[in-house]
Every structure is written in C-alpha cells, then in structure tokens.
Design a protein around this motif. Sequence first.
Motif: not given
Length: 161
Positions: A15-20, A68-74, A76-83
């Motif tokens: 989860d590090a990128g998503a947390l960041a 509730g519905q898992s998704r990813c976001i892009d 600018p710094i960490h690329g694609k991460v879990q929202y």
Amino acid sequence: MNNPDFHLRPGGLMDAGALAAAHPASILGIGPRFYPPDIVEGWGAPRDPQKYRDAIEQGEVLCVAEPGQSRCIDTPIHGKVQYLCGFSSYVLRRPDPVQLPQHHLQCLYIRPESRGLGVADALFDGVRDHAKGQGARELYLEGSLAGLKLYLRHGDREDER
C-alpha cells in the motif's frame, strides 16, 4: 463494519504508493479549512512511499479504508496506485525502559471526498480496537485541528494547543 461506501482492511507494504498519494490529498483537500496556505503547502508536500514501508517494517500497524468498489488512480508522482478513502496507524512506544509502553494513534487521514461517510470514525475505531487488543487502557494521540471534532466525539480531551 458493513458499509457499502467503503471497507477497512489491514494496510501492508504493497500500500506504500497509495498511502503516499492519499496522505497529501487529505492535507491539501481538508487542511485549508483549518490552517493558513503556507502551513498546508508544507504539510501537503509529496510523500516518499519508502517512509510508509519503513514504518510498517518498524512495527507501525496500518488500517486502510478502501472504496466499496476497488479502483486505481493515476498519480503524477507515484503512477497508478490503489485509491484509498483514508488510513490510520497505531504504534506502541516505550519512552524509556522504566516507563510502561504507550499506545499511540500515530495518524489518521481521509480524502476530502470521504468526509461524512463514517470513514474517519471507522478508522479511529479500528486503531482503538487494535490498541485494546494489545492491552491498552489509554490511547495517546497528537491531533490536528482538522481532527479535533472527531477525537472529542470519541471521548478524547484537548490537553493543549
């Protein structure tokens, strides 16, 4: 907790990128209601995912809130991460060898769009329940003005500002 808008789970190294990404999003989105722009800008600076990996490896326990519905976001710094809707963390501190360990709510951040959904309450409860499971009778925290109402609602008291 059964909520269609989000669910909680333990956070981990993956989860590090998503947390960041979620951490500064919370500060930049909610902070301006409570702090001047220069403070928010400093606190809302981009985060290095390694900071979260290091904390986890040193024993910090994370609780994350996913939609509730898992998704990813892009990003600018960490690329694609879990929202993530938000996250909180717990750490056991021993100030010195003589004192008893202190159970701490290390942090609690939610994205501005997660306000009003019960995410912050659930994350607080998740940390508190974990601390109780570790034998805590008290949970220490140093909170921000943005979280003051949450902490007071959960029975905490403001000692100083």
